[in-house]
Design a protein around this motif. Structure first.
Motif, PDB file in Angstrom:
ATOM      1  N   ARG A 107       6.229 -55.421  -7.396  1.00 19.95           N
ATOM      2  CA  ARG A 107       6.138 -54.864  -6.334  1.00 19.95           C
ATOM      3  C   ARG A 107       5.344 -53.854  -6.175  1.00 19.95           C
ATOM      4  O   ARG A 107       5.255 -53.071  -4.876  1.00 19.95           O
ATOM      5  N   ILE A 108       5.410 -52.481  -7.303  1.00 22.06           N
ATOM      6  CA  ILE A 108       5.169 -51.152  -6.918  1.00 22.06           C
ATOM      7  C   ILE A 108       4.146 -50.828  -7.295  1.00 22.06           C
ATOM      8  O   ILE A 108       3.073 -51.471  -7.181  1.00 22.06           O
ATOM      9  N   THR A 109       3.658 -49.525  -5.646  1.00 20.10           N
ATOM     10  CA  THR A 109       2.144 -49.653  -5.918  1.00 20.10           C
ATOM     11  C   THR A 109       2.070 -47.915  -6.569  1.00 20.10           C
ATOM     12  O   THR A 109       2.902 -47.435  -7.091  1.00 20.10           O
ATOM     13  N   ASP A 110       1.222 -47.544  -6.912  1.00 19.58           N
ATOM     14  CA  ASP A 110       0.575 -46.272  -7.316  1.00 19.58           C
ATOM     15  C   ASP A 110       1.346 -45.373  -6.954  1.00 19.58           C
ATOM     16  O   ASP A 110       2.216 -44.292  -7.596  1.00 19.58           O
ATOM     17  N   GLU A 111       1.375 -45.561  -5.958  1.00 19.07           N
ATOM     18  CA  GLU A 111       2.282 -44.132  -5.016  1.00 19.07           C
ATOM     19  C   GLU A 111       3.517 -44.644  -5.052  1.00 19.07           C
ATOM     20  O   GLU A 111       4.513 -43.125  -5.596  1.00 19.07           O
ATOM     21  N   GLU A 112       4.375 -45.003  -5.427  1.00 15.81           N
ATOM     22  CA  GLU A 112       5.189 -45.450  -5.562  1.00 15.81           C
ATOM     23  C   GLU A 112       6.065 -45.012  -7.348  1.00 15.81           C
ATOM     24  O   GLU A 112       6.912 -44.470  -7.541  1.00 15.81           O
ATOM     25  N   LEU A 113       4.762 -45.294  -8.420  1.00 15.62           N
ATOM     26  CA  LEU A 113       4.758 -45.421  -9.338  1.00 15.62           C
ATOM     27  C   LEU A 113       4.930 -43.671  -9.357  1.00 15.62           C
ATOM     28  O   LEU A 113       6.193 -42.738 -10.193  1.00 15.62           O
ATOM     29  N   ARG A 114       4.332 -42.764  -8.812  1.00  9.81           N
ATOM     30  CA  ARG A 114       4.558 -41.179  -8.955  1.00  9.81           C
ATOM     31  C   ARG A 114       5.304 -40.530  -8.458  1.00  9.81           C
ATOM     32  O   ARG A 114       5.829 -39.517  -9.048  1.00  9.81           O
ATOM     33  N   LYS A 115       6.123 -41.218  -7.072  1.00  9.66           N
ATOM     34  CA  LYS A 115       6.986 -41.029  -6.859  1.00  9.66           C
ATOM     35  C   LYS A 115       8.392 -40.549  -7.941  1.00  9.66           C
ATOM     36  O   LYS A 115       8.948 -39.876  -8.554  1.00  9.66           O
ATOM     37  N   LEU A 116       8.392 -42.528  -8.726  1.00  9.88           N
ATOM     38  CA  LEU A 116       9.537 -42.160  -9.645  1.00  9.88           C
ATOM     39  C   LEU A 116       8.960 -41.255 -11.130  1.00  9.88           C
ATOM     40  O   LEU A 116       9.975 -40.713 -11.225  1.00  9.88           O
ATOM     41  N   VAL A 117       8.194 -40.949 -10.950  1.00 18.25           N
ATOM     42  CA  VAL A 117       7.635 -40.121 -11.787  1.00 18.25           C
ATOM     43  C   VAL A 117       7.625 -38.464 -11.763  1.00 18.25           C
ATOM     44  O   VAL A 117       8.587 -38.096 -13.403  1.00 18.25           O
ATOM     45  N   GLU A 118       8.175 -38.360 -10.478  1.00 16.69           N
ATOM     46  CA  GLU A 118       7.808 -37.524 -10.133  1.00 16.69           C
ATOM     47  C   GLU A 118      10.028 -36.734 -10.261  1.00 16.69           C
ATOM     48  O   GLU A 118      10.572 -36.091 -10.548  1.00 16.69           O
ATOM     49  N   ILE A 119      10.631 -38.171  -9.836  1.00 17.92           N
ATOM     50  CA  ILE A 119      12.073 -38.441  -9.658  1.00 17.92           C
ATOM     51  C   ILE A 119      12.311 -37.706 -11.393  1.00 17.92           C
ATOM     52  O   ILE A 119      13.622 -36.685 -11.485  1.00 17.92           O
ATOM     53  N   ASN A 120      11.874 -38.426 -11.840  1.00 14.15           N
ATOM     54  CA  ASN A 120      12.343 -38.275 -13.030  1.00 14.15           C
ATOM     55  C   ASN A 120      12.251 -37.878 -14.125  1.00 14.15           C
ATOM     56  O   ASN A 120      12.997 -36.794 -14.891  1.00 14.15           O
ATOM     57  N   GLN A 121      10.936 -36.292 -13.933  1.00 13.00           N
ATOM     58  CA  GLN A 121      10.171 -34.968 -14.210  1.00 13.00           C
ATOM     59  C   GLN A 121      11.603 -34.280 -13.603  1.00 13.00           C
ATOM     60  O   GLN A 121      12.710 -33.379 -15.057  1.00 13.00           O
ATOM     61  N   THR A 122      12.340 -34.699 -12.377  1.00 14.43           N
ATOM     62  CA  THR A 122      13.720 -33.419 -11.773  1.00 14.43           C
ATOM     63  C   THR A 122      14.685 -33.935 -12.919  1.00 14.43           C
ATOM     64  O   THR A 122      15.853 -32.967 -12.861  1.00 14.43           O
ATOM     65  N   VAL A 123      14.648 -34.835 -13.436  1.00 16.69           N
ATOM     66  CA  VAL A 123      16.022 -35.584 -13.854  1.00 16.69           C
ATOM     67  C   VAL A 123      15.745 -34.692 -15.357  1.00 16.69           C
ATOM     68  O   VAL A 123      16.982 -33.770 -16.135  1.00 16.69           O
ATOM     69  N   LYS A 124      14.798 -34.389 -15.973  1.00 10.40           N
ATOM     70  CA  LYS A 124      13.859 -33.713 -16.941  1.00 10.40           C
ATOM     71  C   LYS A 124      14.690 -32.148 -17.722  1.00 10.40           C
ATOM     72  O   LYS A 124      15.153 -31.560 -17.805  1.00 10.40           O
ATOM     73  N   ASP A 125      14.475 -32.164 -16.116  1.00 10.03           N
ATOM     74  CA  ASP A 125      13.889 -30.109 -15.664  1.00 10.03           C
ATOM     75  C   ASP A 125      15.847 -29.825 -15.710  1.00 10.03           C
ATOM     76  O   ASP A 125      15.857 -28.807 -16.098  1.00 10.03           O
ATOM     77  N   ALA A 126      16.372 -30.465 -15.052  1.00  6.81           N
ATOM     78  CA  ALA A 126      18.212 -30.522 -14.980  1.00  6.81           C
ATOM     79  C   ALA A 126      18.404 -30.496 -16.330  1.00  6.81           C
ATOM     80  O   ALA A 126      19.250 -29.941 -16.904  1.00  6.81           O
ATOM     81  N   HIS A 127      18.738 -31.870 -16.911  1.00  5.51           N
ATOM     82  CA  HIS A 127      18.560 -31.942 -17.980  1.00  5.51           C
ATOM     83  C   HIS A 127      18.682 -30.339 -19.406  1.00  5.51           C
ATOM     84  O   HIS A 127      18.933 -30.531 -19.647  1.00  5.51           O
ATOM     85  N   ASP A 128      17.175 -29.625 -19.041  1.00  3.44           N
ATOM     86  CA  ASP A 128      16.848 -28.417 -20.137  1.00  3.44           C
ATOM     87  C   ASP A 128      16.959 -27.395 -18.972  1.00  3.44           C
ATOM     88  O   ASP A 128      18.012 -26.480 -20.645  1.00  3.44           O
TER      89      ASP A 128
END
Length: 244
Positions: A107-128
């Motif tokens: 069901r995911i749309t391209d825009e929703e996928l981009r949002k997930l990518v952004e959130i995951n980058q937040t996870v990585k940045d916080a960890h780093d």
């Protein structure tokens, strides 16, 4: 008191309690509270900027949901989970959240996928940067953004209930090397981009059990305590400490 005033007062009281309950639920699901942590009614009320009543009512609701437990002296704490309880909860998480991942992949749309990518980058940045409290919060945001893609009014409450029980254990996994390496999230994103339900479900299972296996092993080895998170959460636009 006029009828309109009584309705407004009741509505305001309900709104405050809703916010307190939402804040406590968020803290539990994000791992900002830890097993064995005892709550102070006075400190909670001060942190939320409210009276004791909405806090007490919110704690009672979480006790009824088995997310918190009341001790013989009437104090309230986050339950400690046995290895068996952890095994059952994480097995359920793999099954239920794996189902959600499968549905999301269709069901995911391209825009929703981009949002997930952004959130995951937040996870990585916080960890780093070593901001481990932010890692926990961003990880919860990533997972629930994915689960909401199911558009299911049945699955989401079940998953929330599981996270209320499992969330407080997450803090203890932060010091384990390899668990928060972000690889499972990247695998999920790749599978979602391909709209591949099988691969998305498998990546979700790996992500969940990375933490699950570590926590189960820790529980079996007799580890009972852990550091209290010196963290904060946002409430009404302000940051409040979770040293409760």
């Amino acid at each position: 008191m006029k009828t309109e005033e009584r309705v407004e007062t009741k509505s305001s009281r309900g709104s405050v309690q809703d916010k307190v309950l939402a804040g406590l639920r968020y803290g539990l699901m994000s791992g900002l509270f830890v097993p064995g942590q005892v709550f102070s009614l006075r400190k909670l009320a001060a942190n939320f900027g409210t009276s004791a009543m909405p806090v007490r009512e919110s704690l009672s609701r979480l006790i009824a949901a088995n997310a918190l437990e009341e001790l013989p002296n009437r104090s309230v704490r986050v339950p400690r989970l046995s290895a068996q309880s952890l095994e059952e909860l994480f097995e359920l998480r793999v099954r239920v959240e794996g189902m959600a991942a499968r549905i999301a992949a269709t069901r995911i749309t391209d825009e929703e996928l981009r949002k997930l990518v952004e959130i995951n980058q937040t996870v990585k940045d916080a960890h780093d940067s070593g901001a481990m409290g932010e890692v926990l919060k961003a990880n919860q945001s990533f997972h629930f953004a994915l689960y909401r893609l199911t558009r299911s009014t049945v699955l989401l409450p079940i998953i929330e209930g599981l996270w209320l029980r499992c969330g407080p254990t997450m803090y203890f996994s932060l010091s384990s090397p390899g668990i928060w390496d972000n690889s499972s999230h990247l695998d999920m994103l790749t599978a979602l981009e391909r709209r591949d339900p099988d691969a998305t479900e498998a990546a979700m299972g790996r992500d969940i059990m990375k933490t699950g296996n570590y926590l189960i092993q820790q529980s079996r080895s007799g580890v009972k305590t852990g550091p209290i998170a010196e963290l904060s959460f946002s409430f009404d636009g302000e940051e409040h400490p979770l040293a409760l």
